[in-house]
Design a protein around this motif. Structure first.
Motif, PDB file in Angstrom:
ATOM      1  N   HIS A 164     -16.715  29.394  14.181  1.00 39.08           N
ATOM      2  CA  HIS A 164     -18.139  29.069  14.119  1.00 39.08           C
ATOM      3  C   HIS A 164     -18.713  29.273  12.719  1.00 39.08           C
ATOM      4  CE1 HIS A 164     -19.080  28.680  18.527  1.00 39.08           C
ATOM      5  NE2 HIS A 164     -17.884  29.241  18.585  1.00 39.08           N
ATOM      6  N   GLY A 165     -17.880  29.461  11.730  1.00 33.05           N
ATOM      7  CA  GLY A 165     -18.353  29.674  10.371  1.00 33.05           C
ATOM      8  C   GLY A 165     -17.464  30.675   9.658  1.00 33.05           C
ATOM      9  N   ARG A 166     -17.785  30.920   8.384  1.00 35.42           N
ATOM     10  CA  ARG A 166     -16.982  31.839   7.575  1.00 35.42           C
ATOM     11  C   ARG A 166     -17.849  32.961   7.033  1.00 35.42           C
ATOM     12  NH1 ARG A 166     -15.376  26.845   5.045  1.00 35.42           N
ATOM     13  NH2 ARG A 166     -13.578  25.951   6.124  1.00 35.42           N
ATOM     14  N   ASP A 167     -17.182  34.003   6.543  1.00 36.42           N
ATOM     15  CA  ASP A 167     -17.878  35.151   5.985  1.00 36.42           C
ATOM     16  C   ASP A 167     -18.321  34.870   4.551  1.00 36.42           C
ATOM     17  OD1 ASP A 167     -17.440  36.549   8.333  1.00 36.42           O
ATOM     18  OD2 ASP A 167     -15.550  37.413   7.613  1.00 36.42           O
ATOM     19  N   HIS A 168     -19.298  35.656   4.084  1.00 37.34           N
ATOM     20  CA  HIS A 168     -19.849  35.448   2.744  1.00 37.34           C
ATOM     21  C   HIS A 168     -18.821  35.661   1.651  1.00 37.34           C
ATOM     22  CE1 HIS A 168     -20.077  39.678   1.327  1.00 37.34           C
ATOM     23  NE2 HIS A 168     -20.099  39.947   2.613  1.00 37.34           N
ATOM     24  N   ASP A 169     -17.816  36.527   1.894  1.00 39.26           N
ATOM     25  CA  ASP A 169     -16.830  36.809   0.851  1.00 39.26           C
ATOM     26  C   ASP A 169     -15.701  35.775   0.823  1.00 39.26           C
ATOM     27  OD1 ASP A 169     -15.762  37.539   3.255  1.00 39.26           O
ATOM     28  OD2 ASP A 169     -15.029  39.501   2.600  1.00 39.26           O
ATOM     29  N   ASP A 170     -15.751  34.792   1.713  1.00 38.14           N
ATOM     30  CA  ASP A 170     -14.757  33.708   1.714  1.00 38.14           C
ATOM     31  C   ASP A 170     -15.410  32.425   2.226  1.00 38.14           C
ATOM     32  OD1 ASP A 170     -12.296  32.406   1.492  1.00 38.14           O
ATOM     33  OD2 ASP A 170     -11.668  32.957   3.518  1.00 38.14           O
ATOM     34  N   VAL A 203      -9.646  33.645  31.365  1.00 39.46           N
ATOM     35  CA  VAL A 203      -9.799  33.152  29.989  1.00 39.46           C
ATOM     36  C   VAL A 203     -10.268  34.286  29.085  1.00 39.46           C
ATOM     37  CG1 VAL A 203     -10.976  31.496  28.483  1.00 39.46           C
ATOM     38  CG2 VAL A 203     -10.442  30.860  30.855  1.00 39.46           C
ATOM     39  N   LEU A 204      -9.629  34.416  27.921  1.00 35.47           N
ATOM     40  CA  LEU A 204     -10.185  35.216  26.832  1.00 35.47           C
ATOM     41  C   LEU A 204     -10.698  34.230  25.790  1.00 35.47           C
ATOM     42  CD1 LEU A 204     -10.505  38.108  25.382  1.00 35.47           C
ATOM     43  CD2 LEU A 204      -8.707  37.196  23.914  1.00 35.47           C
ATOM     44  N   HIS A 205     -11.969  34.316  25.462  1.00 36.28           N
ATOM     45  CA  HIS A 205     -12.585  33.448  24.465  1.00 36.28           C
ATOM     46  C   HIS A 205     -13.039  34.325  23.308  1.00 36.28           C
ATOM     47  CE1 HIS A 205     -15.597  29.941  23.616  1.00 36.28           C
ATOM     48  NE2 HIS A 205     -15.120  30.466  22.498  1.00 36.28           N
ATOM     49  N   SER A 206     -12.281  34.331  22.212  1.00 39.33           N
ATOM     50  CA  SER A 206     -12.635  35.136  21.042  1.00 39.33           C
ATOM     51  C   SER A 206     -13.345  34.264  20.010  1.00 39.33           C
ATOM     52  CB  SER A 206     -11.391  35.787  20.431  1.00 39.33           C
ATOM     53  OG  SER A 206     -10.504  34.812  19.907  1.00 39.33           O
ATOM     54  N   TYR A 207     -14.193  34.906  19.204  1.00 40.30           N
ATOM     55  CA  TYR A 207     -15.058  34.177  18.282  1.00 40.30           C
ATOM     56  C   TYR A 207     -14.800  34.611  16.843  1.00 40.30           C
ATOM     57  CZ  TYR A 207     -17.641  32.714  22.446  1.00 40.30           C
ATOM     58  OH  TYR A 207     -17.990  32.185  23.667  1.00 40.30           O
ATOM     59  N   ASN A 208     -14.475  33.638  16.009  1.00 42.46           N
ATOM     60  CA  ASN A 208     -14.358  33.812  14.562  1.00 42.46           C
ATOM     61  C   ASN A 208     -13.211  34.746  14.153  1.00 42.46           C
ATOM     62  OD1 ASN A 208     -16.294  31.970  13.803  1.00 42.46           O
ATOM     63  ND2 ASN A 208     -17.951  33.456  13.737  1.00 42.46           N
ATOM     64  N   LEU A 209     -13.087  34.906  12.851  1.00 43.36           N
ATOM     65  CA  LEU A 209     -11.998  35.699  12.272  1.00 43.36           C
ATOM     66  C   LEU A 209     -12.021  37.140  12.765  1.00 43.36           C
ATOM     67  CD1 LEU A 209      -9.690  36.020  10.144  1.00 43.36           C
ATOM     68  CD2 LEU A 209     -11.499  36.590   8.490  1.00 43.36           C
ATOM     69  N   ILE A 261     -24.304  29.798   1.934  1.00 42.79           N
ATOM     70  CA  ILE A 261     -23.154  29.420   1.108  1.00 42.79           C
ATOM     71  C   ILE A 261     -21.969  29.015   1.975  1.00 42.79           C
ATOM     72  CG2 ILE A 261     -23.868  30.834  -0.856  1.00 42.79           C
ATOM     73  CD1 ILE A 261     -21.876  32.967   0.065  1.00 42.79           C
ATOM     74  N   ALA A 262     -22.073  29.201   3.299  1.00 41.10           N
ATOM     75  CA  ALA A 262     -21.061  28.745   4.253  1.00 41.10           C
ATOM     76  C   ALA A 262     -21.722  28.640   5.616  1.00 41.10           C
ATOM     77  CB  ALA A 262     -19.869  29.702   4.301  1.00 41.10           C
ATOM     78  N   GLU A 263     -21.339  27.622   6.400  1.00 41.00           N
ATOM     79  CA  GLU A 263     -21.918  27.421   7.724  1.00 41.00           C
ATOM     80  C   GLU A 263     -20.956  26.628   8.591  1.00 41.00           C
ATOM     81  OE1 GLU A 263     -24.440  28.113   9.616  1.00 41.00           O
ATOM     82  OE2 GLU A 263     -25.773  29.208   8.245  1.00 41.00           O
ATOM     83  N   GLY A 264     -21.056  26.841   9.903  1.00 36.59           N
ATOM     84  CA  GLY A 264     -20.461  25.910  10.848  1.00 36.59           C
ATOM     85  C   GLY A 264     -21.528  24.867  11.153  1.00 36.59           C
ATOM     86  N   THR A 265     -21.726  24.554  12.426  1.00 39.05           N
ATOM     87  CA  THR A 265     -22.870  23.717  12.793  1.00 39.05           C
ATOM     88  C   THR A 265     -24.081  24.635  12.901  1.00 39.05           C
ATOM     89  OG1 THR A 265     -21.479  22.183  14.033  1.00 39.05           O
ATOM     90  CG2 THR A 265     -23.827  22.135  14.495  1.00 39.05           C
ATOM     91  N   ASP A 285      -4.259  28.950  23.203  1.00 39.15           N
ATOM     92  CA  ASP A 285      -4.082  27.622  23.789  1.00 39.15           C
ATOM     93  C   ASP A 285      -4.999  26.604  23.138  1.00 39.15           C
ATOM     94  OD1 ASP A 285      -2.259  28.373  26.113  1.00 39.15           O
ATOM     95  OD2 ASP A 285      -3.947  29.738  26.410  1.00 39.15           O
ATOM     96  N   CYS A 286      -6.091  27.074  22.547  1.00 34.84           N
ATOM     97  CA  CYS A 286      -7.018  26.180  21.864  1.00 34.84           C
ATOM     98  C   CYS A 286      -7.671  26.934  20.718  1.00 34.84           C
ATOM     99  CB  CYS A 286      -8.091  25.667  22.830  1.00 34.84           C
ATOM    100  SG  CYS A 286      -9.296  24.559  22.062  1.00 34.84           S
ATOM    101  N   CYS A 287      -7.737  26.299  19.554  1.00 25.91           N
ATOM    102  CA  CYS A 287      -8.446  26.845  18.390  1.00 25.91           C
ATOM    103  C   CYS A 287      -9.466  25.783  17.971  1.00 25.91           C
ATOM    104  CB  CYS A 287      -7.490  27.152  17.242  1.00 25.91           C
ATOM    105  SG  CYS A 287      -6.266  28.433  17.614  1.00 25.91           S
ATOM    106  N   TYR A 288     -10.670  25.869  18.510  1.00 25.27           N
ATOM    107  CA  TYR A 288     -11.672  24.831  18.268  1.00 25.27           C
ATOM    108  C   TYR A 288     -12.563  25.205  17.084  1.00 25.27           C
ATOM    109  CZ  TYR A 288     -15.274  27.806  20.367  1.00 25.27           C
ATOM    110  OH  TYR A 288     -16.146  28.834  20.630  1.00 25.27           O
ATOM    111  N   ALA A 289     -13.361  24.248  16.654  1.00 24.05           N
ATOM    112  CA  ALA A 289     -14.358  24.477  15.607  1.00 24.05           C
ATOM    113  C   ALA A 289     -15.667  23.851  16.060  1.00 24.05           C
ATOM    114  CB  ALA A 289     -13.899  23.862  14.286  1.00 24.05           C
TER     115      ALA A 289
END
Length: 391
Positions: free
Chosen positions: A116-122, A88-94, A283-287, A142-146
């Motif tokens: 897991h969230g967004r950057d301050h500029d977006d 498995v390769l598990h990559s995180y965020n943009l 100004i932006a958050e996941g959980t 295979d999966c793009c979760y949030a």
């Protein structure tokens, strides 16, 4: 020798932060017989934070990526994956999503990306270039979760993640470690600058633009002006690129004697146990894991109405929601707690109960392991071969 399948976690940098803390918690808690783990940092890692990993078999690799496109990083990752041969390769965020093709070319059967969230500029996910990259990468995963319902909906509606690749995996909190303490039960944190009679408002998190600590500092200054008779104090705990900027802002507002910005700390549970109210000005958050830790510690939380924060805070029950980048509104909400110890206790108790019912660490680890299990069963065990990424 442990022959369990290997998961490679691909992250921008391993350092003190909410996402990184929960990653380490999952690695520490997942049965060693189920999966092995390795962490690949696109840039580098903080050795002090890395020591939180309790499993001796976890390796950490740093690719030392330079700013910009850095095509050599794709090649370096491909070579590393060819050597590690993970399941498995598990990559995180943009910041790590673009490496799905390298994993496919390296023969990694299962590929997962987490939002897991967004950057301050977006903060609202409207950047066309970023979203085009996300859409381009969907077929390679295979999966793009949030980690929040709001992000999951955005994944499907804006990015176009199909239903069979979509999941929502909520964060979990160790409610035994993060819990309310009776007065005198735990000694004050080391170098704690405040007196027992002080009313301490605090926050914990990486000091970066997306957290908008400047708005919290402005709100605290307004709060002191409204309630000059109360012994109000502010604690902003965490490291990050804007730490010195926030320290300068505090000094410029004449708050050095009433505000504490110690940088990164490893005694967060103890610090939370010494606060009265928790504040999140993002100004932006996941959980928001830090808000959940505060709630588990029986603290009321004043948070901004962005991303996954409204999913966590029950407005008027476990805390209060305010608009982002609005120091006046945040000061008004904090003032309600400052003048009402009874409200602090009631909302704090309700927050801990909410965490116990909905955000257990056991449930989070089980959900991630279940995702890995189901994907590996489909892509590896059942078919016995690597399948097309576009299926």
């Amino acid at each position: 020798m442990n022959d369990a399948p290997l998961i490679v976690h691909l992250i921008y940098r391993l350092d003190f932060g909410g996402l990184e803390t929960l990653l380490v918690e999952r690695i520490n808690r997942m049965p060693a017989s189920a999966y092995r783990h390795a962490i690949v940092c696109l840039t580098d890692f903080n050795p002090a934070f890395a020591r939180k990993i309790m499993r001796a078999d976890v390796t950490i690799h740093a690719l030392h990526k330079q700013p910009g496109q850095s095509p050599g990083t794709h090649v370096a990752l491909w070579r590393l994956l060819r050597g590690l041969r993970p399941a498995v390769l598990h990559s995180y965020n943009l910041s790590a999503v673009e490496y799905g093709p390298a994993a496919l070319l390296a023969g990694v059967p299962v590929r997962v990306n987490g939002a897991h969230g967004r950057d301050h500029d977006d903060p609202h996910g409207t950047n066309r270039k970023h979203n085009a990259l996300r859409r381009l990468m969907v077929p390679f995963y295979d999966c793009c979760y949030a980690n929040s319902a709001a992000m999951d909906t955005w994944n499907r509606d804006v990015i176009g993640v199909p239903a069979h690749k979509s999941r929502m995996l909520a964060n979990g909190i160790d409610a035994e470690r993060f819990r309310p303490h009776a007065p005198g039960e735990v000694a004050l944190p080391e170098h704690w600058p405040f007196e027992p009679g002080h009313l301490v408002i605090g926050t914990v998190g990486r000091i970066q633009a997306v957290k908008d600590h400047a708005a919290l500092i402005d709100a605290f200054a307004l709060l002191r002006a409204r309630l000059p008779h109360l012994p109000l104090r502010l604690a902003i705990v965490g490291d990050g690129p804007l730490l010195e900027t926030m320290r300068s802002k505090v000094a410029g507002l004449g708050l050095n004697d009433v505000a504490w910005l110690p940088g990164a700390r490893t005694d967060i549970a103890q610090i939370l146990g010494s606060l009265h109210v928790f504040a999140m000005s993002s100004i932006a958050e996941g959980t928001p894991g830090s808000a959940l830790e505060a709630m588990a510690s029986a603290l009321p939380v004043v948070g901004t109405r962005v991303g996954g924060i409204p999913e966590v805070i029950d407005d008027g029950v476990t805390g209060m929601l305010v608009p982002p980048s609005d120091p006046e509104a945040m000061a008004a909400a904090l003032a309600r707690y400052a003048v009402s110890p009874e409200l602090v206790a009631r909302h704090g108790a309700a927050g801990r109960e909410r965490v116990l019912c909905n955000y257990s660490m056991t449930a989070m680890v089980a959900a991630y392991q279940g995702m890995y299990d189901s994907l590996c069963e489909r892509k590896i065990k059942t078919r016995g071969a690597v399948t097309s990424c576009a299926e």
